[in-house]
Design a protein around this motif. Structure first.
Motif, PDB file in Angstrom:
ATOM      1  N   ASN A  28       1.370   5.482   0.045  1.00 34.65           N
ATOM      2  CA  ASN A  28       0.305   7.260   0.102  1.00 34.65           C
ATOM      3  C   ASN A  28       0.708   7.544  -0.956  1.00 34.65           C
ATOM      4  O   ASN A  28       2.203   7.988  -1.388  1.00 34.65           O
TER       5      ASN A  28
ATOM      6  N   ARG B 137      -1.843  11.021   5.348  1.00 32.96           N
ATOM      7  CA  ARG B 137      -1.265   9.983   5.798  1.00 32.96           C
ATOM      8  C   ARG B 137      -2.829   8.702   5.350  1.00 32.96           C
ATOM      9  O   ARG B 137      -3.728   9.329   5.887  1.00 32.96           O
ATOM     10  N   THR B 138      -1.724   7.611   5.248  1.00 35.48           N
ATOM     11  CA  THR B 138      -3.068   6.766   4.871  1.00 35.48           C
ATOM     12  C   THR B 138      -3.414   5.598   6.786  1.00 35.48           C
ATOM     13  O   THR B 138      -2.140   5.534   6.806  1.00 35.48           O
TER      14      THR B 138
ATOM     15  N   VAL C 281       0.661  -1.736   0.026  1.00 43.86           N
ATOM     16  CA  VAL C 281      -0.046   0.083   0.004  1.00 43.86           C
ATOM     17  C   VAL C 281       0.911   0.634   0.172  1.00 43.86           C
ATOM     18  O   VAL C 281       1.525   1.479   1.089  1.00 43.86           O
TER      19      VAL C 281
ATOM     20  N   GLN D  47      -8.419   2.564   0.531  1.00 46.02           N
ATOM     21  CA  GLN D  47      -7.371   2.941   0.800  1.00 46.02           C
ATOM     22  C   GLN D  47      -7.923   3.992   2.269  1.00 46.02           C
ATOM     23  O   GLN D  47      -8.519   4.976   1.289  1.00 46.02           O
ATOM     24  N   THR D  48      -7.641   4.944   2.977  1.00 45.96           N
ATOM     25  CA  THR D  48      -8.287   5.764   3.787  1.00 45.96           C
ATOM     26  C   THR D  48      -7.388   6.353   4.399  1.00 45.96           C
ATOM     27  O   THR D  48      -6.384   5.709   4.876  1.00 45.96           O
ATOM     28  N   TYR D  49      -7.680   8.017   4.068  1.00 48.51           N
ATOM     29  CA  TYR D  49      -5.727   8.825   4.771  1.00 48.51           C
ATOM     30  C   TYR D  49      -7.211   9.420   5.658  1.00 48.51           C
ATOM     31  O   TYR D  49      -8.299   9.833   5.990  1.00 48.51           O
TER      32      TYR D  49
ATOM     33  N   LEU E 199      -6.848   0.744   5.913  1.00 52.39           N
ATOM     34  CA  LEU E 199      -6.938  -0.425   4.328  1.00 52.39           C
ATOM     35  C   LEU E 199      -7.728  -1.529   4.905  1.00 52.39           C
ATOM     36  O   LEU E 199      -7.973  -2.602   5.556  1.00 52.39           O
TER      37      LEU E 199
ATOM     38  N   ARG F 103      -0.853  11.110  -1.243  1.00 53.26           N
ATOM     39  CA  ARG F 103      -0.807  12.345  -1.501  1.00 53.26           C
ATOM     40  C   ARG F 103      -0.004  13.085  -0.546  1.00 53.26           C
ATOM     41  O   ARG F 103       1.081  12.325   0.623  1.00 53.26           O
TER      42      ARG F 103
END
Length: 204
Positions: free
Chosen positions: A32, A38-39, A30, A127-129, A42, A34
């Motif tokens: 990142n 930050r990630t 995974v 995938q969540t930031y 998951l 951005r």
């Protein structure tokens, strides 16, 4: 574990290929993407039409995980016992001082089996930031496509076991039915029969 960003800037699975009917360890990589977030989460979804009777998660420092299970319409047998529910989704969540930062990536491992008798498994990933953005890596390439979709899902190719003999292809079958080949084999058999008859006559 954090280091330089890998070349593939989306969630991928390693290895890309495994044997049907086997147990294997998969690594979800995974990155990142951005510069200002930050990630922190998951989610990996296991195909519901391809239930796995065994799912084990390797602990990841700084992250917790949760298994979401689903009941099967029909129980399946595994190691002599009936399995009535299987893991549907795995969610990793970063702790207070964890997460995947800019120019970093992480790898999350699971051990699964038995793999189905199919051509592939598609593991949809979310995938969540920490900004609240969710990137859905769930798209599948169209048959015959030469390029990946914008948000491709991780795909595991499944191949027959090495000790299994594959069915002959149409091309091989056509070669086997070649008249010239059949005539050659027949001539060899006739020749062998004549030789055996000659030896028998000399013995008499």
């Amino acid at each position: 574990m954090s280091c330089a960003l890998p070349a593939a800037a989306h969630v991928t699975v390693v290895p890309r290929e495994a044997e049907q009917g086997s147990y294997t360890t998969l690594t979800f990589r995974v990155p990142n993407e951005r510069d200002d977030a930050r990630t922190v989460k998951l989610e990996i979804v296991i195909p519901q039409e391809q239930p796995l009777t065994s799912v084990r998660v390797k602990p990841h420092p700084g992250w917790s995980y949760q298994l979401e299970k689903v009941k099967l319409d029909q129980p399946v047998e595994a190691h002599g016992s009936q399995v009535t529910e299987v893991v549907r989704k795995i969610t990793w969540t970063a702790g207070a001082n964890a997460g995947i930062g800019t120019t970093e990536f992480e790898e999350f491992q699971i051990s699964i089996g038995r793999l189905p008798t199919a051509e592939r498994m598609v593991f949809k990933a979310l995938q969540t930031y920490d900004s609240g953005e969710v990137v859905r890596w769930i798209e599948e390439a169209a048959p015959g496509a030469t390029t990946e979709p914008e948000h491709p899902a991780p795909v595991l190719k499944l191949v027959p076991k090495a000790d299994e003999t594959p069915e002959p292809t149409a091309e091989v079958a056509a070669k086997d039915d070649n008249p010239a080949l059949i005539l050659s084999v027949a001539a060899l058999l006739l020749g062998a029969g004549g030789l055996a008859a000659g030896i028998s006559a000399r013995r008499r």
